[in-house]
Design a protein around this motif. Structure first.
Motif, PDB file in Angstrom:
ATOM      1  N   LYS A  96       1.141   4.210  -2.993  1.00 21.19           N
ATOM      2  CA  LYS A  96       0.916   5.692  -2.661  1.00 21.19           C
ATOM      3  C   LYS A  96       2.030   6.237  -3.096  1.00 21.19           C
ATOM      4  N   ASP A 149       0.902  -1.264   0.018  1.00 20.46           N
ATOM      5  CA  ASP A 149      -0.048  -0.082   0.035  1.00 20.46           C
ATOM      6  C   ASP A 149       0.727   1.301  -0.076  1.00 20.46           C
ATOM      7  N   THR A 150       1.876   1.335   0.869  1.00 21.59           N
ATOM      8  CA  THR A 150       2.601   2.418   0.954  1.00 21.59           C
ATOM      9  C   THR A 150       3.478   2.703  -0.361  1.00 21.59           C
TER      10      THR A 150
END
Length: 183
Positions: free
Chosen positions: A56, A52-53
Motif C-alpha cells: 500500500k 500488504d502494508t
C-alpha cells in the motif's frame, strides 16, 4: 582359509552397511526439502500483513517499510523494525534454500551435506525415520555408497598393511617374479 573367509564376510558386511546407508540419502534429502518448504510457507504467511502494508505504501518493498519503522519517533514501532527485518531475512534465507532444493539431485545432495541450514538439518535428522526405499534413485545411491565405502576401507587396509609389514610385501613380489639366476 578361515582368515580369508572372515575377510570376505567383513567385505560383504561393509558392502551391506554402505548399501543401507546409501538408500537413506534420497529420503533424508526429501525430508529436508519438505521441512524447508513448510518453514518457507510459514515465514511468508507471517509476513503477509507486513507485505500488504508495504504494498500500500512502499510499492511492495519490505525493506522500505523496515526503514520507515526504524526512522519513526515511536520506540514501539522502532522495536518492530528489528522484528520485521528478522522475518524478512528469514524468509529470504528459506527462499534461497527452497530454490536450491528445487534444483538437480546432485546440487540438492551437495547442499544438504555442506551448505544446508544447520538448525533445519539438525531438526530433520532428529525426526528422521530410517526406511528402505526401493525407488531407482535410492538403489543408485545405495550401490554407489556401498561401492565407495568398500573401496575406501579396502584401500586403507592395503595401505596399512604395506606400512606395517613392508618386508612381507617384498617377499611376495620376489616369489611372484623370481629373478633369473646367473649360470
Amino acid at each position: 582359509a578361515g582368515a580369508v573367509m572372515l575377510r570376505s564376510y567383513l567385505r560383504l558386511t561393509l558392502f551391506a552397511l554402505g548399501l543401507l546407508v546409501g538408500v537413506q540419502v534420497p529420503g533424508f534429502i526429501e525430508a529436508y526439502a519438505n521441512q524447508v518448504e513448510a518453514r518457507r510457507l510459514e515465514a511468508h504467511q507471517g509476513l503477509a500483513g507486513f507485505q500488504d502494508t508495504a504494498g500500500k505504501f512502499f510499492e511492495g518493498d519490505l525493506n522500505a517499510l523496515v526503514e520507515h519503522y526504524r526512522a519513526s519517533e515511536d520506540p514501539v514501532i522502532q522495536s518492530d523494525a528489528s522484528s520485521v527485518s528478522a522475518l524478512v531475512e528469514r524468509a529470504r534465507l528459506l527462499d534461497r534454500e527452497w530454490r536450491i532444493m528445487e534444483g538437480p539431485w546432485y546440487a540438492q545432495a551437495w547442499h544438504v551435506l555442506i551448505g544446508a541450514d544447520r538448525a533445519i538439518r539438525q531438526q530433520v535428522w532428529s525426526g528422521y525415520r530410517f526406511r528402505v526405499l526401493l525407488a531407482p534413485e535410492a538403489i543408485a545411491w545405495g550401490l554407489s555408497c556401498a561401492l565407495l565405502l568398500a573401496w575406501i576401507v579396502e584401500s586403507l587396509f592395503v595401505l596399512l598393511r604395506q606400512a606395517l609389514f613392508p618386508q612381507r610385501n617384498r617377499r611376495r613380489r620376489r616369489t611372484a617374479n623370481p629373478l633369473p639366476s646367473k649360470q
